[in-house]
Design a protein around this motif. Structure first.
Motif, PDB file in Angstrom:
ATOM      1  N   ARG A   1      36.259  38.342  39.909  1.00 39.59           N
ATOM      2  CA  ARG A   1      36.732  39.581  40.472  1.00 39.59           C
ATOM      3  C   ARG A   1      37.568  39.219  41.488  1.00 39.59           C
ATOM      4  NH1 ARG A   1      31.505  42.506  42.354  1.00 39.59           N
ATOM      5  NH2 ARG A   1      30.870  40.448  42.617  1.00 39.59           N
TER       6      ARG A   1
ATOM      7  N   PRO B   1      36.356  37.201  32.726  1.00 37.42           N
ATOM      8  CA  PRO B   1      35.035  38.261  32.446  1.00 37.42           C
ATOM      9  C   PRO B   1      34.502  38.281  33.466  1.00 37.42           C
ATOM     10  CG  PRO B   1      35.571  36.970  30.144  1.00 37.42           C
ATOM     11  CD  PRO B   1      36.567  36.496  31.346  1.00 37.42           C
ATOM     12  N   LYS B   2      34.094  37.114  34.052  1.00 39.17           N
ATOM     13  CA  LYS B   2      33.139  36.648  35.178  1.00 39.17           C
ATOM     14  C   LYS B   2      33.928  36.478  36.594  1.00 39.17           C
ATOM     15  CE  LYS B   2      29.454  34.462  32.570  1.00 39.17           C
ATOM     16  NZ  LYS B   2      28.497  33.275  32.599  1.00 39.17           N
TER      17      LYS B   2
ATOM     18  N   ASP C   1      34.813  49.177  35.589  1.00 38.09           N
ATOM     19  CA  ASP C   1      34.834  48.131  34.726  1.00 38.09           C
ATOM     20  C   ASP C   1      36.066  47.139  35.010  1.00 38.09           C
ATOM     21  OD1 ASP C   1      32.732  49.393  33.273  1.00 38.09           O
ATOM     22  OD2 ASP C   1      34.296  50.660  32.034  1.00 38.09           O
ATOM     23  N   ARG C   2      36.838  47.545  36.020  1.00 34.60           N
ATOM     24  CA  ARG C   2      37.746  46.694  36.317  1.00 34.60           C
ATOM     25  C   ARG C   2      37.499  45.338  37.066  1.00 34.60           C
ATOM     26  NH1 ARG C   2      43.453  48.255  35.706  1.00 34.60           N
ATOM     27  NH2 ARG C   2      43.523  50.547  35.345  1.00 34.60           N
ATOM     28  N   HIS C   3      38.358  44.520  36.819  1.00 29.23           N
ATOM     29  CA  HIS C   3      38.106  43.082  37.474  1.00 29.23           C
ATOM     30  C   HIS C   3      38.832  42.932  38.688  1.00 29.23           C
ATOM     31  CE1 HIS C   3      35.069  41.622  34.746  1.00 29.23           C
ATOM     32  NE2 HIS C   3      35.629  42.655  33.766  1.00 29.23           N
TER      33      HIS C   3
ATOM     34  N   SER D   1      30.772  32.738  37.615  1.00 26.18           N
ATOM     35  CA  SER D   1      31.171  33.913  38.163  1.00 26.18           C
ATOM     36  C   SER D   1      31.760  33.644  39.825  1.00 26.18           C
ATOM     37  CB  SER D   1      29.935  34.887  38.185  1.00 26.18           C
ATOM     38  OG  SER D   1      28.988  34.524  39.107  1.00 26.18           O
TER      39      SER D   1
ATOM     40  N   GLN E   1      42.779  37.106  35.179  1.00 25.18           N
ATOM     41  CA  GLN E   1      41.669  37.902  34.528  1.00 25.18           C
ATOM     42  C   GLN E   1      40.714  37.155  33.656  1.00 25.18           C
ATOM     43  OE1 GLN E   1      41.983  41.546  35.081  1.00 25.18           O
ATOM     44  NE2 GLN E   1      43.216  40.815  36.550  1.00 25.18           N
TER      45      GLN E   1
END
Length: 820
Positions: A181, A178-179, A72-74, A155, A176
């Motif tokens: 990494r 949501p889309k 779940d990490r980004h 993303s 940080q």
């Protein structure tokens, strides 16, 4: 009398003095050539920025690591020693994202220096069309990219490869989202790497099962499964299960067709390892296996065709940037001379090293086509079989051969050349003196107006030169001149002047008064004096420079023309406008003949001439020149190049003089925005543009806005430049005009009395700016009912030798018997 009072404060603001675009450092002239501006383009998604290394054959994906990455990490930090496969894991993630199209943006950014991070982000900004990114300033573009990451709904995946210092990423960590990494690779264990939600994943060597699986897959894919035998487990253990050492071993097994048992025997009898890797030189504990496999591979490669080239070729690659260099380097005269072979044989040697897994050669990667693992490079350097000084000088000569004539923008090639220079810098390049590459790379940063990295770079050269060559070596003095140029670009005029005075003194004493480098240093110092408001000192140096260069080099020599352009600037600042115009008209003619009508130096001379025409009241001619200059600089250098912005500031001044106030305001508001973006809020050029804007606001009746700008400008210039600097005095004159227009006559009088005293003391009684200040003070006295004092002041602003239509008409009116 509102007209002349309102304009008494903007005489120095963006007055368009001669721009010296030839920064001369030793024998390297930093010029500006055609700049291919980056216009906004439609983005085709997905976008890839940077080239990750190819995923190795028989790559082991390490399920435990993959499980943590797919969680779940980004943001993750892959931490581990050299050669354990951190970058390979990151490359696998990137290639998976590209293949599965799971990210709109995939960026691979080398993070081993602040400059690499900035340049990588800057390229990404242009590729995604981040708002505000224009290709003119990498640092500003990088900041625009960070803003885009914060706000985009796209993303993205960003890999920061090889973080050598967490401080390099201060302010540059992706946010940080949501889309989004982020993955970083590093040998470091600092707590700062894992803040803000980033998770550290420790990466070690392969497990025994992974080691055997790697060798099995690698040899089977190569059609050599028969080379696997019962000793494969022992061989993996002897190499410490280190992925890099195993890759060397696999390449050797395949090329030499030896079994695991035979190779294990070679490893165990490699007695030279202790000499190659002395105690204490292997902090990770991984260097010895690499040294063993390296030596075995080199022994085999040296016997293969082209025989005898593997060792010197690897020694050359090992001193360059592990992140890659252009494969064209292997065709240069410097490399073929070092290897004593043809370009074809040099390329064959490169491919031989690729075959043995000692480096990777991917021609499609362009300026980063040849990469070498840092641990392999270290082991090769410590093997010591090739003279390191010879390898370093050959690599430096080769980079110099590849350096393009036009490098004022940071293209992929220029970026690769600069980073390879940084990797190559060592004491070896200062024997017996500074290698020309050192100065070429520094001049390249100046040409690109990258003043922050330029200051860091030139300071390092100064420190190294003093330590290795001594305080008075010519190359030490040249390095100081480069540092002074970087300070100059950063707006640190006082620091630049102090250093340039030392450079001039040293060159006069060591090289003689008439040496070309001495004359060049004087021209640079004169420019510094002009910027600091020391006009009389600048004129002395400029007049001497014109005399010396004319006599020694000839009237049409480029340095002579540059010296005359500098003298014209100084004469313009001194109010000797007619003389400045005559010189500049000849400078333009000579530059057009020597350099061409569209060369930036020719255009800059025209901009300076327009400023003098404005001083002389020839406004229509100034407008015509400035309009063409804006078009020319935008086309040649780009809309956001500092010279284009200065051309627009000059055009705004001409429009203001022509009464086209609304157009002038629109231009200046954009100039200020661009200068804040490129130079910063407190740079002198930014402040001067604000002073000019305040003058236009006064013309437009926007008095309150003008007062606010002028009050801040007085504070800023006094703090940054000092109370006696001409720009500070002009800022006070502008504030006085705004106060007068706002009905604050007493405040205006107090300021103008000080301005008149300062200008008389610094510029003399009849300098145009002194005369303008007296006219403004007289108008304020008159407004306050102090007519006798007004007449007395005005009488000192005009006489038979110095006619002034405005002052003369006012005197006649005020002396009239029926005057109120």
């Amino acid at each position: 009398m509102t007209g002349f009072v309102a304009r008494s404060g903007d005489a120095r603001a963006d007055r368009g003095g001669v721009a010296n675009t030839g920064i001369i450092v030793g024998d390297v002239r930093a010029e500006y050539h055609e700049h291919h501006h980056h216009p906004p383009v439609a983005v085709t998604w997905p976008v890839q920025v940077g080239r990750p290394p190819a995923v190795a054959s028989a790559f082991q994906p390490r399920p435990r690591v993959r499980e943590r990455i797919d969680g779940d990490r980004h943001a993750w930090v892959l931490a581990g020693g050299g050669g354990v496969g951190k970058s390979q894991l990151a490359a696998w993630l990137v290639h998976r994202a590209l293949d599965e199209r799971t990210a709109d943006l995939v960026a691979w950014v080398s993070a081993n220096s602040p400059e690499r991070i900035v340049s990588g982000y800057a390229r990404a900004a242009l590729r995604v069309a981040a708002p505000g990114a224009d290709g003119a300033d990498p640092a500003a573009d990088a900041a625009a990219f960070c803003e885009w990451l914060h706000s985009t709904d796209r993303s993205w995946l960003i890999v920061l490869d090889d973080v050598t210092d967490p401080d390099h990423l201060a302010g540059w960590w992706p946010p940080q989202r949501p889309k989004g990494r982020t993955m970083a690779t590093t040998r470091r264990q600092d707590a700062a790497l894992t803040g803000a939600g980033r998770q550290r994943i420790d990466v070690g060597v392969y497990s025994p099962a992974e080691s055997v699986a790697y060798l099995t897959e690698r040899l089977t894919e190569a059609g050599c499964p028969d080379l696997l035998d019962a000793k494969v487990h022992d061989l993996a253990g002897a190499l410490g299960h280190l992925p890099l050492a195993l890759s060397h071993a696999a390449a050797y097994l395949i090329d030499q067709a030896v079994t695991c048992t035979e190779y294990l025997t070679l490893v165990r009898t490699a007695a030279r390892v202790a000499e190659v890797m002395p105690a204490g030189s292997d902090p990770d504990g991984y260097g010895r296996p690499v040294a063993v496999t390296l030596l075995l591979a080199l022994d085999a490669a040296d016997e293969a065709a082209p025989a005898g080239l593997a060792r010197p070729a690897l020694a050359l690659a090992a001193v360059l940037d592990p992140d890659g260099h252009p494969d064209h380097l292997w065709k240069t005269t410097a490399v073929t001379t070092f290897l004593s072979c043809t370009a074809d044989r040099a390329r064959a040697a490169l491919r031989l090293l690729h075959r043995y897994g000692l480096l990777t050669h991917t021609p499609a990667d362009g300026p980063r086509a040849v990469r070498i693992h840092a641990l392999t490079a270290r082991a090769a350097r410590e093997a010591g079989t090739i003279d390191p000084a010879a390898a370093a000088h050959a690599a430096a000569d080769a980079l110099l051969e590849l350096w393009p004539e036009s490098d004022h923008t940071t293209t992929d090639l220029v970026d690769a050349l600069r980073t390879n220079t940084l990797a190559l810098i060592s004491d070896l390049l200062w024997q017996p003196a500074g290698h020309p590459l050192l100065f070429q790379a520094g001049a390249s940063l100046l040409r690109s107006r990258l003043h922050s990295p330029a200051i860091t770079y030139w300071q390092r050269l100064v420190d190294d030169a003093v330590r290795l060559l001594g305080d008075e070596h010519p190359d030490t003095i040249t390095a100081r001149a480069g540092l002074a140029s970087a300070w100059w670009q950063a707006g640190r005029a006082a620091d630049a002047i102090g250093l340039l005075e030392r450079v001039v003194d040293d060159r006069e004493r060591l090289l003689g008064d008439e040496h070309p480098d001495t004359m060049t240093a004087r021209i640079g110092l004169a420019a510094g004096y002009r910027r600091a408001g020391r006009t009389a000192d600048a004129i002395v140096l400029d007049e001497r420079a014109v005399t010396d260069t004319s006599r020694l080099l000839g009237e049409r020599h480029r340095d002579t023309i540059d010296a005359r352009a500098g003298l014209a600037s100084s004469y313009g600042d001194a109010g000797r406008t007619a003389e400045a115009i005559a010189i500049l008209e000849k400078v333009i003619e000579d530059r057009a003949h020597l350099l061409g009508d569209q060369h930036p130096d020719t255009i800059n001379a025209r901009i300076a001439l327009a400023a003098c025409y404005r001083q002389a009241g020839r406004t229509a001619e100034a407008v015509a020149i400035d309009e063409k200059a804006v078009d020319d600089t935008a086309r040649l250098l780009g809309n956001d190049h500092p010279d284009t912005i200065s051309a627009r500031a000059g055009l705004a001044s001409s429009y203001g003089d022509a009464g086209r106030t609304a157009e002038a305001i629109a231009i200046l508001e954009k100039v200020i925005e661009d200068r804040v973006h490129l130079l910063g809020d407190q740079h002198p050029d930014t402040i001067n543009a604000r002073i000019a804007l305040a003058a236009c606001y006064r013309q437009a009746g926007r008095t309150a806005e003008a007062v606010a700008i002028d009050e801040k400008a007085v504070d800023d210039t006094a703090r940054l430049l000092g109370n006696d600097h001409p720009d500070t005095i002009s800022a006070r004159a502008g504030l006085a005009s705004s106060y007068w227009q706002a009905g604050r006559t007493a405040d205006a009088i107090g300021l103008l009395e000080r301005v008149v005293d300062d200008r008389v003391r610094l510029l003399g009684d009849w300098h145009p700016e002194t005369v303008n200040a007296r006219i403004g003070l007289a108008a304020c006295y008159r407004e306050a009912g102090r007519t006798a004092e007004a007449i007395s002041v005005l009488e000192r602003a005009v006489d038979e030798e110095h006619p002034n239509a405005v002052a003369g008409e006012a005197l006649r009116d005020w002396r009239a018997p029926d005057a109120p």
